[in-house]
Design a protein around this motif. Structure first.
Motif, PDB file in Angstrom:
ATOM      1  N   THR A   1      -1.006   6.036  -0.035  1.00 56.22           N
ATOM      2  CA  THR A   1      -2.413   6.166  -0.421  1.00 56.22           C
ATOM      3  C   THR A   1      -2.656   7.457  -1.213  1.00 56.22           C
ATOM      4  N   VAL A   2      -3.550   7.372  -2.175  1.00 54.28           N
ATOM      5  CA  VAL A   2      -3.864   8.541  -3.012  1.00 54.28           C
ATOM      6  C   VAL A   2      -4.664   9.582  -2.228  1.00 54.28           C
TER       7      VAL A   2
ATOM      8  N   PRO B   1       4.019  -0.661  -6.027  1.00 55.19           N
ATOM      9  CA  PRO B   1       4.345  -0.140  -7.365  1.00 55.19           C
ATOM     10  C   PRO B   1       3.394   0.958  -7.822  1.00 55.19           C
ATOM     11  N   GLU B   2       2.171   0.965  -7.294  1.00 56.97           N
ATOM     12  CA  GLU B   2       1.213   2.028  -7.618  1.00 56.97           C
ATOM     13  C   GLU B   2       0.611   2.524  -6.318  1.00 56.97           C
ATOM     14  N   HIS B   3       0.116   3.766  -6.314  1.00 62.13           N
ATOM     15  CA  HIS B   3      -0.523   4.261  -5.097  1.00 62.13           C
ATOM     16  C   HIS B   3      -1.845   3.538  -4.843  1.00 62.13           C
TER      17      HIS B   3
ATOM     18  N   TRP C   1       0.299  -7.812  -5.894  1.00 61.29           N
ATOM     19  CA  TRP C   1       1.668  -7.498  -5.473  1.00 61.29           C
ATOM     20  C   TRP C   1       1.791  -7.853  -4.000  1.00 61.29           C
TER      21      TRP C   1
ATOM     22  N   LYS D   1     -10.211   0.868  -6.566  1.00 62.60           N
ATOM     23  CA  LYS D   1      -9.664  -0.287  -7.279  1.00 62.60           C
ATOM     24  C   LYS D   1      -8.498  -0.940  -6.522  1.00 62.60           C
ATOM     25  N   ARG D   2      -7.568  -0.134  -6.055  1.00 58.80           N
ATOM     26  CA  ARG D   2      -6.343  -0.716  -5.468  1.00 58.80           C
ATOM     27  C   ARG D   2      -6.382  -0.612  -3.948  1.00 58.80           C
TER      28      ARG D   2
ATOM     29  N   PHE E   1      -2.845  -5.329  -2.744  1.00 57.05           N
ATOM     30  CA  PHE E   1      -1.424  -5.146  -2.472  1.00 57.05           C
ATOM     31  C   PHE E   1      -1.195  -5.574  -1.031  1.00 57.05           C
TER      32      PHE E   1
ATOM     33  N   ASP F   1      -5.771   3.115  -3.362  1.00 59.05           N
ATOM     34  CA  ASP F   1      -6.993   3.908  -3.180  1.00 59.05           C
ATOM     35  C   ASP F   1      -7.485   3.831  -1.739  1.00 59.05           C
TER      36      ASP F   1
ATOM     37  N   GLU G   1      -8.108  -4.874  -6.614  1.00 54.27           N
ATOM     38  CA  GLU G   1      -6.757  -5.388  -6.801  1.00 54.27           C
ATOM     39  C   GLU G   1      -6.044  -5.254  -5.454  1.00 54.27           C
TER      40      GLU G   1
END
Ligand code: ZN
Ligand code: ZN
Length: 332
Positions: free
Chosen positions: A247-248, A224-226, A215, A168-169, A194, A228, A192
């Motif tokens: 990264t996750v 703001p979020e890790h 973002w 997703k990210r 970044f 993918d 999404e």
């Protein structure tokens, strides 16, 4: 039918390109087409060649590998193209067709591959020659200068997107020609985005937001979020550990440039957790066909800044300084 043309020529690395009015144009070989150049994108790879960071350039090179043009004449064995066709000529100019890589669909890795605007003369000129088997027919949907950046920035971004996975990210480090196209495809796929620019590059961050980034910030910031997955378009090795840290577990960081400054040492914990780090190299013709189809479906638009052919050095310099929004395109 040999004649002379105008072209910008790299005579020696680190020197400005020289404007020449007398570059000989030969007749097309058996599988070649003679193309009148309508537009040619300026890619960061051109900058690496001009700056001598890539050292296999042919002598007296005409750079440029995002060529849009009209077929003027065809060689004896040309079967796919006819005079009048509008075509795109990408970086991949020729492959051997017989090595292990070529035989199993990975012609981008062919050891004997020849690249446009590097081993072969490219599109910073009025005319160019290309092997018809590596040319793409271009959808009428794009104007000449809009289509040019699709041919490398678009294609490499597309290949990098596939390798970064469909999580997703998605993070994009470096928001130039390639990222401004990749973001549109990724959003079309529901991801999404970044976007990371040089620290303090507010204009670049705003540009990313106008293209739908969730973002945008400096490459020295944590999102703001890790993420993918992440793609590094900026040729900056220090961003590799930064991207891994953002990264996750199980995520992939893709290095999409042909050249990068050295990657600094980093703790194994950044890679641990099944994170993957890989590069993406060149393109296959299949990538081109797939990408051009999806670009139109996703309604991808390119932002271009046009320069006269004679102003190629100015375009390269502005690219070097990070002053180009979207992609620079030369128009002869
Ligand atoms: Zn091969
Ligand atoms: Zn390129």
């Amino acid at each position: 039918m040999a004649f002379k043309m105008r072209a910008m020529v790299l005579e020696r690395a680190n020197d400005p390109l020289r404007k020449r009015l007398d570059v000989a144009v030969r007749e097309p070989g058996a599988r070649e087409v003679l193309i009148r150049v309508l537009a040619c994108g300026v890619c960061r790879t051109d900058l690496h060649i001009v700056d001598g960071e890539l050292s296999e350039a042919k002598r007296d090179l005409v750079p440029g590998h995002e060529i849009v043009g009209t077929v003027m004449a065809v060689g004896k064995e040309v079967s796919r193209l006819v005079p009048g066709d509008r075509v795109g000529v990408p970086w991949l100019g020729w492959t051997c067709g017989t090595c292990e890589y070529c035989a199993n669909g990975r012609e981008n890795l062919c050891n004997r591959a020849r690249f446009t605007g590097y081993h072969l003369d490219g599109g910073y000129a009025e005319f160019t020659l290309a092997d018809e088997r590596y040319c793409f027919k271009l959808p009428a949907y794009y104007s000449d200068s809009e289509a040019a950046p699709l041919l490398c920035a678009g294609l490499i971004g597309f290949r990098a997107l596939a390798m970064a996975g469909s999580g997703k990210r998605l993070g994009l480090y470096g928001f130039g020609a390639a990222a401004h196209i990749a973001i549109q495809i990724a959003r079309y796929r529901g991801q999404e985005i970044f976007a990371f620019t040089k620290p303090g590059d507010k204009e670049g961050q705003n540009f990313a937001r106008t293209l739908g980034a969730a973002w945008a910030g400096g490459s020295d910031e944590m999102p703001p979020e890790h993420l993918d997955g992440a793609i590094l378009f900026a040729p900056v090795g220090a961003l590799v550990p930064a991207a891994l840290a953002a990264t996750v577990k199980g995520g992939t960081v893709v290095c999409a440039g042909i050249h990068m400054s050295d990657i600094p040492g980093f703790p194994y914990s950044l890679l641990w957790g099944e994170r993957a780090l890989r590069s993406v190299a060149n393109l296959t013709r299949r990538d081109g066909d797939d990408f051009l189809a999806i670009a139109q479906k996703a309604n991808v638009r390119t932002t271009v800044q046009r320069f006269a052919l004679e102003d190629a050095n100015m375009a390269l310099d502005q690219l070097r300084k990070g002053l180009i929004e979207g992609a620079a395109v030369l128009v002869p």
